[in-house]
Write a protein that holds these residues in place. Structure first.
Motif, mmCIF file in Angstrom:
data_model
loop_
_atom_site.group_PDB
_atom_site.id
_atom_site.type_symbol
_atom_site.label_atom_id
_atom_site.label_comp_id
_atom_site.label_asym_id
_atom_site.label_seq_id
_atom_site.Cartn_x
_atom_site.Cartn_y
_atom_site.Cartn_z
ATOM 1 N N TRP A 193 4.800 10.424 10.534
ATOM 2 C CA TRP A 193 5.295 10.357 9.171
ATOM 3 C C TRP A 193 6.322 9.250 9.036
ATOM 4 O O TRP A 193 7.087 8.991 9.957
ATOM 5 N N ARG A 194 6.351 8.635 7.872
ATOM 6 C CA ARG A 194 7.423 7.693 7.537
ATOM 7 C C ARG A 194 8.043 8.160 6.227
ATOM 8 O O ARG A 194 7.338 8.297 5.217
ATOM 9 N N GLY A 195 9.356 8.402 6.251
ATOM 10 C CA GLY A 195 10.058 8.824 5.042
ATOM 11 C C GLY A 195 9.374 10.002 4.355
ATOM 12 O O GLY A 195 9.286 10.049 3.134
ATOM 13 N N GLY A 196 8.851 10.950 5.134
ATOM 14 C CA GLY A 196 8.235 12.126 4.539
ATOM 15 C C GLY A 196 6.796 11.950 4.078
ATOM 16 O O GLY A 196 6.204 12.887 3.551
ATOM 17 N N ARG A 197 6.244 10.757 4.270
ATOM 18 C CA ARG A 197 4.827 10.547 3.918
ATOM 19 C C ARG A 197 4.010 10.357 5.183
ATOM 20 O O ARG A 197 4.397 9.600 6.070
ATOM 21 N N HIS A 198 2.856 11.029 5.229
ATOM 22 C CA HIS A 198 2.012 10.905 6.414
ATOM 23 C C HIS A 198 1.356 9.531 6.455
ATOM 24 O O HIS A 198 1.010 8.963 5.419
ATOM 25 N N THR A 199 1.197 8.991 7.665
ATOM 26 C CA THR A 199 0.467 7.728 7.814
ATOM 27 C C THR A 199 -0.931 7.898 7.218
ATOM 28 O O THR A 199 -1.545 8.961 7.356
ATOM 29 N N GLY A 200 -1.402 6.861 6.557
ATOM 30 C CA GLY A 200 -2.711 6.933 5.898
ATOM 31 C C GLY A 200 -2.579 7.163 4.405
ATOM 32 O O GLY A 200 -3.572 7.087 3.681
ATOM 33 N N SER A 201 -1.341 7.454 3.932
ATOM 34 C CA SER A 201 -1.205 7.785 2.507
ATOM 35 C C SER A 201 -0.802 6.587 1.646
ATOM 36 O O SER A 201 -0.677 6.719 0.448
ATOM 37 N N TRP A 202 -0.624 5.421 2.250
ATOM 38 C CA TRP A 202 -0.329 4.221 1.464
ATOM 39 C C TRP A 202 -1.612 3.458 1.113
ATOM 40 O O TRP A 202 -1.721 2.863 0.059
ATOM 41 N N GLY A 203 -2.549 3.469 2.044
ATOM 42 C CA GLY A 203 -3.775 2.692 1.871
ATOM 43 C C GLY A 203 -4.676 3.309 0.821
ATOM 44 O O GLY A 203 -4.597 4.506 0.527
ATOM 45 N N ARG A 204 -5.554 2.464 0.270
ATOM 46 C CA ARG A 204 -6.574 2.996 -0.624
ATOM 47 C C ARG A 204 -7.462 3.943 0.177
ATOM 48 O O ARG A 204 -7.930 4.964 -0.302
ATOM 49 N N LEU A 205 -7.647 3.570 1.445
ATOM 50 C CA LEU A 205 -8.451 4.368 2.374
ATOM 51 C C LEU A 205 -7.796 4.286 3.751
ATOM 52 O O LEU A 205 -7.134 3.300 4.066
ATOM 53 N N ALA A 206 -8.005 5.330 4.558
ATOM 54 C CA ALA A 206 -7.475 5.318 5.920
ATOM 55 C C ALA A 206 -8.469 6.005 6.846
ATOM 56 O O ALA A 206 -9.330 6.769 6.390
#
Ligand SMILES: *Cc1c(COP(=O)(O)O)cnc(C)c1O
Length: 388
Positions: A195-208
């Motif tokens: 997680w970064r700053g409470g967001r799981h990796t993969g949640s920034w991209g359009r797709l992960a």
């Protein structure tokens, strides 16, 4: 004493006496056996079945990302992400040189060209500042798209990798992607539970993409998943990975050249059982990383990689940086002779024969990390058995 000798002494003190000690070993128990047996009893072992649905729902819950589509492996998940991101033959896709080959292969298999960018020391991921500087130099925005001034080809997407489980600097990277109209894809194969700053990796991209290969933090034997917040993309991912078959009780009608990429139910059953263990595995891996950090702090001229600021890493693989490649190789050879599995980083992708001529920026951080890095035994079970 040379740092490589001091490291080996410390490992001998810390690690249990049994040999060999693997780099990252899976663990299976009664729940795994029960769910796999139940799947066999049901007769639904292939790509349809309740465990696939259950696994996908559990992944969406764990990551907080609305949709998960399970696939046969992480590479297939990335391939599908690239197709859905609109990557076409003749495009270029920016991605780090310091990653597993599985990040780049689906780009090339699509007829697109991997374009390698450098990483940074704190996160091991793509360096957003240097990427922005590089793009301001080589990229040209016109007609709604972004082009490589030197090759004339479209720069279509940016694939970020969360290397060894440490979250890359996603807010900055997402801003760069937006400025240059690049579709953002995250290769989160190594970072389930990070997680970064409470967001799981993969949640920034359009797709992960995730991977559940045998050496990852949890395994389904082989497996992967596509993550997205976009329900339409999730639906297209499900369709494309199921041979683009139109739903019908008996007719075989397909509306595109699809892929046989869906995760078998048998693997999903194993994945469901493994996912139940994730919190406990994360806790033990955190403890192991803390023990390593404390023990290696006493040795001069080496660096133990800590989780980046504002992040909670899954500590998939623990990393030590030695003073130089000579020390790295001494340590690798000596540890191997004793049955302690250490690994260097992957040989950077621009040095692999099929990607030697791919476009790239200067890669000093990639080269330095490759020359100096050694991954340590990182199985969750060592979090219990490590001494001291
Ligand atoms: C493991 C991995 C993949 C590929 O996953 P598979 O399930 O082995 O196909 C892709 N990228 C990275 C960074 C990985 O570590």
């Amino acid at each position: 004493m040379k740092p490589s000798d001091a490291i080996l002494d410390t490992l001998r003190d810390l690690l249990p006496e049994r040999r060999p000690i693997g780099l990252h070993e899976p663990e299976f128990g009664d729940t795994e056996k029960a769910l796999v047996a139940d799947c066999l009893d049901s007769g639904w072992v292939s790509s349809v079945g309740q465990y696939v649905d259950r696994f996908e729902q559990a992944l969406a819950e764990v990551t907080g990302i609305p949709h998960a589509v399970a696939t046969v492996n992480g590479t297939a998940a990335l391939h599908t992400c690239l197709i859905l991101a609109g990557v076409r033959p003749g495009d270029e896709v920016l991605l780090p040189a310091l990653t597993f080959i599985g990040s780049a292969n689906p780009v090339a298999q699509l007829g697109a060209t991997p374009h390698f960018v450098d990483c940074e020391a704190e996160t091991l991921g793509v360096d957003p500042q240097r990427l922005a500087d590089y793009l301001s130099d080589i990229a040209e925005l016109r007609g709604g798209g972004c082009f490589n001034k030197h090759t004339g080809r479209p720069l279509r997407a940016l694939m970020v990798v969360h290397v060894l489980g440490h979250p890359a600097r996603m807010d900055e990277l997402a801003a760069v992607a937006e400025r240059y109209r690049l579709t953002l894809i995250e290769d989160a194969a190594e970072s389930l539970g990070s997680w970064r700053g409470g967001r799981h990796t993969g949640s920034w991209g359009r797709l992960a993409a995730l991977s559940f290969n045998g050496n990852k933090i949890i395994t389904s034997g082989g497996g992967g998943a596509i993550l997205t917040a976009d329900s339409e993309l999730a639906q297209r991912a499900r369709h494309l990975t199921t041979t683009a078959k139109q739903p019908h009780p008996w007719a075989f009608e397909h509306d595109a050249v699809g892929y046989n990429y869906r995760l078998p139910n048998l693997n999903a059953a194993l994945g469901c059982a493994q996912l139940e263990r994730l919190p406990e595995r994360l806790a033990r891996k955190r403890r192991l990383a803390q023990r390593y950090a404390a023990a290696f702090a006493a040795i001069d001229d080496i660096h133990f990689q800590l989780e980046p600021a504002d992040c909670r890493s899954n500590h998939w693989l623990n990393l030590l940086l030695l003073p130089d490649a000579g020390q790295r190789d001494r340590l690798l050879a000596a540890a191997h002779a004793e049955g302690i599995q250490l690994r260097p980083f992957w040989t950077p992708l621009h040095r692999q024969p099929m990607y030697r001529h791919a476009p790239r920026m200067d890669l000093p951080c990639t080269e330095a990390l490759f020359a100096r890095g050694v991954c340590l035994p990182s199985s969750a079970a060592l979090g219990d058995s490590i001494r001291k």
